[in-house]
Design a protein around this motif. Structure first.
Motif, PDB file in Angstrom:
ATOM      1  N   GLY A  47      38.413 -11.675  43.411  1.00 14.40           N
ATOM      2  CA  GLY A  47      38.815 -11.119  44.690  1.00 14.40           C
ATOM      3  C   GLY A  47      37.879 -11.592  45.787  1.00 14.40           C
ATOM      4  O   GLY A  47      36.872 -12.253  45.529  1.00 14.40           O
ATOM      5  N   ASP A  48      38.214 -11.246  47.033  1.00 16.64           N
ATOM      6  CA  ASP A  48      37.372 -11.636  48.163  1.00 16.64           C
ATOM      7  C   ASP A  48      36.622 -10.441  48.745  1.00 16.64           C
ATOM      8  O   ASP A  48      36.180 -10.471  49.893  1.00 16.64           O
ATOM      9  CB  ASP A  48      38.210 -12.310  49.251  1.00 16.64           C
ATOM     10  N   HIS A  49      36.467  -9.393  47.929  1.00 15.59           N
ATOM     11  CA  HIS A  49      35.795  -8.184  48.382  1.00 15.59           C
ATOM     12  C   HIS A  49      34.292  -8.405  48.516  1.00 15.59           C
ATOM     13  O   HIS A  49      33.721  -9.291  47.868  1.00 15.59           O
ATOM     14  CB  HIS A  49      36.063  -7.036  47.399  1.00 15.59           C
ATOM     15  N   LEU A  50      33.673  -7.593  49.356  1.00 18.03           N
ATOM     16  CA  LEU A  50      32.223  -7.611  49.502  1.00 18.03           C
ATOM     17  C   LEU A  50      31.594  -6.678  48.471  1.00 18.03           C
ATOM     18  O   LEU A  50      32.259  -5.852  47.858  1.00 18.03           O
ATOM     19  CB  LEU A  50      31.830  -7.176  50.916  1.00 18.03           C
ATOM     20  N   GLY A  51      30.294  -6.807  48.294  1.00 22.83           N
ATOM     21  CA  GLY A  51      29.575  -5.959  47.356  1.00 22.83           C
ATOM     22  C   GLY A  51      28.190  -6.506  47.113  1.00 22.83           C
ATOM     23  O   GLY A  51      27.736  -7.428  47.798  1.00 22.83           O
ATOM     24  N   TRP A  52      27.525  -5.951  46.097  1.00 23.11           N
ATOM     25  CA  TRP A  52      26.155  -6.378  45.828  1.00 23.11           C
ATOM     26  C   TRP A  52      26.090  -7.845  45.419  1.00 23.11           C
ATOM     27  O   TRP A  52      25.034  -8.485  45.538  1.00 23.11           O
ATOM     28  CB  TRP A  52      25.501  -5.497  44.765  1.00 23.11           C
ATOM     29  N   LEU A  57      20.483 -11.946  45.967  1.00 22.87           N
ATOM     30  CA  LEU A  57      20.077 -11.652  44.597  1.00 22.87           C
ATOM     31  C   LEU A  57      19.150 -12.754  44.099  1.00 22.87           C
ATOM     32  O   LEU A  57      19.023 -13.812  44.700  1.00 22.87           O
ATOM     33  CB  LEU A  57      21.298 -11.587  43.676  1.00 22.87           C
ATOM     34  N   ALA A  58      18.521 -12.501  42.965  1.00 24.67           N
ATOM     35  CA  ALA A  58      17.752 -13.527  42.273  1.00 24.67           C
ATOM     36  C   ALA A  58      17.971 -13.375  40.784  1.00 24.67           C
ATOM     37  O   ALA A  58      18.195 -12.259  40.287  1.00 24.67           O
ATOM     38  CB  ALA A  58      16.263 -13.441  42.610  1.00 24.67           C
ATOM     39  N   GLY A  59      17.932 -14.482  40.058  1.00 29.34           N
ATOM     40  CA  GLY A  59      18.058 -14.468  38.606  1.00 29.34           C
ATOM     41  C   GLY A  59      16.758 -14.895  37.964  1.00 29.34           C
ATOM     42  O   GLY A  59      16.095 -15.834  38.432  1.00 29.34           O
ATOM     43  N   TYR A  60      16.386 -14.215  36.883  1.00 31.45           N
ATOM     44  CA  TYR A  60      15.139 -14.533  36.173  1.00 31.45           C
ATOM     45  C   TYR A  60      15.454 -14.828  34.718  1.00 31.45           C
ATOM     46  O   TYR A  60      16.312 -14.179  34.094  1.00 31.45           O
ATOM     47  CB  TYR A  60      14.172 -13.359  36.251  1.00 31.45           C
ATOM     48  N   ILE A 227      31.216 -11.700  37.587  1.00 34.95           N
ATOM     49  CA  ILE A 227      31.716 -10.433  37.049  1.00 34.95           C
ATOM     50  C   ILE A 227      32.066  -9.484  38.192  1.00 34.95           C
ATOM     51  O   ILE A 227      33.134  -8.864  38.211  1.00 34.95           O
ATOM     52  CB  ILE A 227      30.676  -9.796  36.110  1.00 34.95           C
ATOM     53  N   ALA A 228      31.166  -9.370  39.166  1.00 35.72           N
ATOM     54  CA  ALA A 228      31.416  -8.463  40.290  1.00 35.72           C
ATOM     55  C   ALA A 228      32.596  -8.936  41.129  1.00 35.72           C
ATOM     56  O   ALA A 228      33.356  -8.114  41.659  1.00 35.72           O
ATOM     57  CB  ALA A 228      30.164  -8.351  41.157  1.00 35.72           C
ATOM     58  N   ALA A 229      32.774 -10.242  41.264  1.00 39.70           N
ATOM     59  CA  ALA A 229      33.885 -10.768  42.041  1.00 39.70           C
ATOM     60  C   ALA A 229      35.230 -10.434  41.408  1.00 39.70           C
ATOM     61  O   ALA A 229      36.265 -10.455  42.082  1.00 39.70           O
ATOM     62  CB  ALA A 229      33.748 -12.284  42.198  1.00 39.70           C
ATOM     63  N   ARG A 230      35.221 -10.122  40.123  1.00 36.80           N
ATOM     64  CA  ARG A 230      36.453  -9.809  39.406  1.00 36.80           C
ATOM     65  C   ARG A 230      36.633  -8.307  39.184  1.00 36.80           C
ATOM     66  O   ARG A 230      37.641  -7.882  38.609  1.00 36.80           O
ATOM     67  CB  ARG A 230      36.450 -10.546  38.064  1.00 36.80           C
ATOM     68  N   HIS A 231      35.665  -7.514  39.608  1.00 32.32           N
ATOM     69  CA  HIS A 231      35.723  -6.060  39.409  1.00 32.32           C
ATOM     70  C   HIS A 231      35.270  -5.371  40.694  1.00 32.32           C
ATOM     71  O   HIS A 231      34.088  -5.028  40.844  1.00 32.32           O
ATOM     72  CB  HIS A 231      34.843  -5.651  38.230  1.00 32.32           C
ATOM     73  N   PRO A 232      36.190  -5.134  41.633  1.00 31.07           N
ATOM     74  CA  PRO A 232      35.799  -4.566  42.930  1.00 31.07           C
ATOM     75  C   PRO A 232      35.139  -3.190  42.838  1.00 31.07           C
ATOM     76  O   PRO A 232      34.239  -2.894  43.626  1.00 31.07           O
ATOM     77  CB  PRO A 232      37.117  -4.512  43.710  1.00 31.07           C
ATOM     78  N   LEU A 234      33.194  -2.131  40.494  1.00 36.04           N
ATOM     79  CA  LEU A 234      31.820  -2.401  40.078  1.00 36.04           C
ATOM     80  C   LEU A 234      31.017  -2.952  41.249  1.00 36.04           C
ATOM     81  O   LEU A 234      29.896  -2.505  41.517  1.00 36.04           O
ATOM     82  CB  LEU A 234      31.825  -3.394  38.926  1.00 36.04           C
ATOM     83  N   ALA A 235      31.587  -3.907  41.959  1.00 33.54           N
ATOM     84  CA  ALA A 235      30.893  -4.541  43.079  1.00 33.54           C
ATOM     85  C   ALA A 235      30.596  -3.549  44.190  1.00 33.54           C
ATOM     86  O   ALA A 235      29.633  -3.714  44.941  1.00 33.54           O
ATOM     87  CB  ALA A 235      31.725  -5.696  43.624  1.00 33.54           C
ATOM     88  N   GLY A 236      31.418  -2.505  44.309  1.00 38.90           N
ATOM     89  CA  GLY A 236      31.236  -1.530  45.376  1.00 38.90           C
ATOM     90  C   GLY A 236      30.155  -0.512  45.128  1.00 38.90           C
ATOM     91  O   GLY A 236      29.811   0.262  46.036  1.00 38.90           O
ATOM     92  N   LEU A 237      29.577  -0.498  43.922  1.00 44.02           N
ATOM     93  CA  LEU A 237      28.502   0.444  43.632  1.00 44.02           C
ATOM     94  C   LEU A 237      27.232   0.060  44.391  1.00 44.02           C
ATOM     95  O   LEU A 237      26.900  -1.123  44.504  1.00 44.02           O
ATOM     96  CB  LEU A 237      28.187   0.462  42.132  1.00 44.02           C
ATOM     97  N   ALA A 238      26.527   1.049  44.900  1.00 43.93           N
ATOM     98  CA  ALA A 238      25.187   0.788  45.434  1.00 43.93           C
ATOM     99  C   ALA A 238      24.285   0.386  44.275  1.00 43.93           C
ATOM    100  O   ALA A 238      24.484   0.814  43.129  1.00 43.93           O
ATOM    101  CB  ALA A 238      24.646   2.030  46.129  1.00 43.93           C
TER     102      ALA A 238
END
Length: 282
Positions: A47-52, A57-60, A227-232, A234-238
């Motif tokens: 989706g094109d929704h916004l979210g975290w 972000l950074a990956g380690y 994952i977040a781009a496919r689950h709005p 989830l992406a909407g959680l603070a």
């Protein structure tokens, strides 16, 4: 998961004996499939929704001497951010030897690490400082199977009487994002492996030069975003709410795995630890 009871295949109608096929939850109901007609799972569309996943972000990731975080020491590490920046570390093991089976995975020999690596205490301080700075800014830190990577780092710090991650971060929850825990939480019944390579393939994330810290960190970051781009929802959680949700998912997975082992392998003697993210105060 395997079908515990016989039943007709949803696709061909043929009888499927117990343990000979699979059951898949669809539209709130369990459906039985024979081995020839097991549906191939696919993630939801992007989706094109916004979210975290759309903010900084950074990956380690780290490569180590062992798959046991209680014994392993750091060989290399990388921190990759969503703007394209990257920091990498190669760690001098000193008088320690990198075992051959670990070298076979990540390709870093003892000789190379001693010749090119940063002294361990300097590298550990830099790595811990970089992670803590990112987390204290309340920016999400993506780590695949966070208890391992954070556990290795924290154990290394403690061995050298250096401040642990918990001591540096304080008691407030910090926004760790673990694609493995999230994927198990939102899609618990999908069959197949859930290592980094398998999950990248499932979600359509490129993973090249696997088992190098910088490549795995970049892939882990992209995987969380995908994952977040496919689950709005989830992406909407603070981020604090997402962190707490992962604590619950990790504990639930451990309970389920423990029950399965106790039922299938009585007397196995193994305890599944569901503590997450383990090294960071929550």
């Amino acid at each position: 998961m395997r079908n515990r009871y016989p039943g007709p295949c949803r696709t061909c109608g043929g009888e499927v004996a117990a343990e000979a096929g699979v059951v898949i939850k669809e539209d709130g109901r369990w459906r039985t499939y024979c081995s020839d007609h097991e549906p191939r799972p696919a993630p939801p569309p992007r989706g094109d929704h916004l979210g975290w996943h759309t903010v900084g972000l950074a990956g380690y990731d780290c490569e180590t001497s062992s798959n046991d975080p209680r014994e392993a020491f750091l060989v290399s590490a990388a921190l990759v951010d969503s703007a394209g920046g990257a920091r990498t570390w190669l760690v001098d093991p000193g008088d320690r030897e990198i075992p051959a089976d670990a070298v076979a995975i990540h390709g870093i020999t003892t000789e190379r690490a001693r010749a090119e690596g940063v002294p361990a205490e300097d590298a550990l301080e830099e790595i811990a400082g970089a992670l803590v700075d990112h987390l204290l800014a309340d920016r999400g830190l993506v780590i695949f199977n966070a208890p391992f990577d954070l556990g290795v780092l924290d154990n290394e710090l403690r061995r050298r009487d250096m401040k642990s991650l918990t001591d540096r971060l304080g008691t407030a929850p910090r926004p760790i994002i673990d694609p493995l825990v999230i994927d198990r939480g939102i899609d618990p019944y999908r069959r197949g492996p859930r290592n980094l390579g398998a999950m990248c393939a499932y979600y359509g994330v490129d993973l090249t030069d696997a088992h190098t810290a910088v490549a795995d960190a970049a892939a882990c970051l992209a995987l969380a975003q995908e994952i977040a781009a496919r689950h709005p929802d989830l992406a909407g959680l603070a981020l604090p709410a997402l962190h707490e949700r992962q604590v619950e998912w990790a504990a639930g997975y451990a309970r389920s795995r423990q029950e399965w082992l106790d039922r299938r392998r009585p007397g196995h003697g193994r305890v599944i630890d569901g503590t997450w993210p383990a090294a960071v105060a929550v």
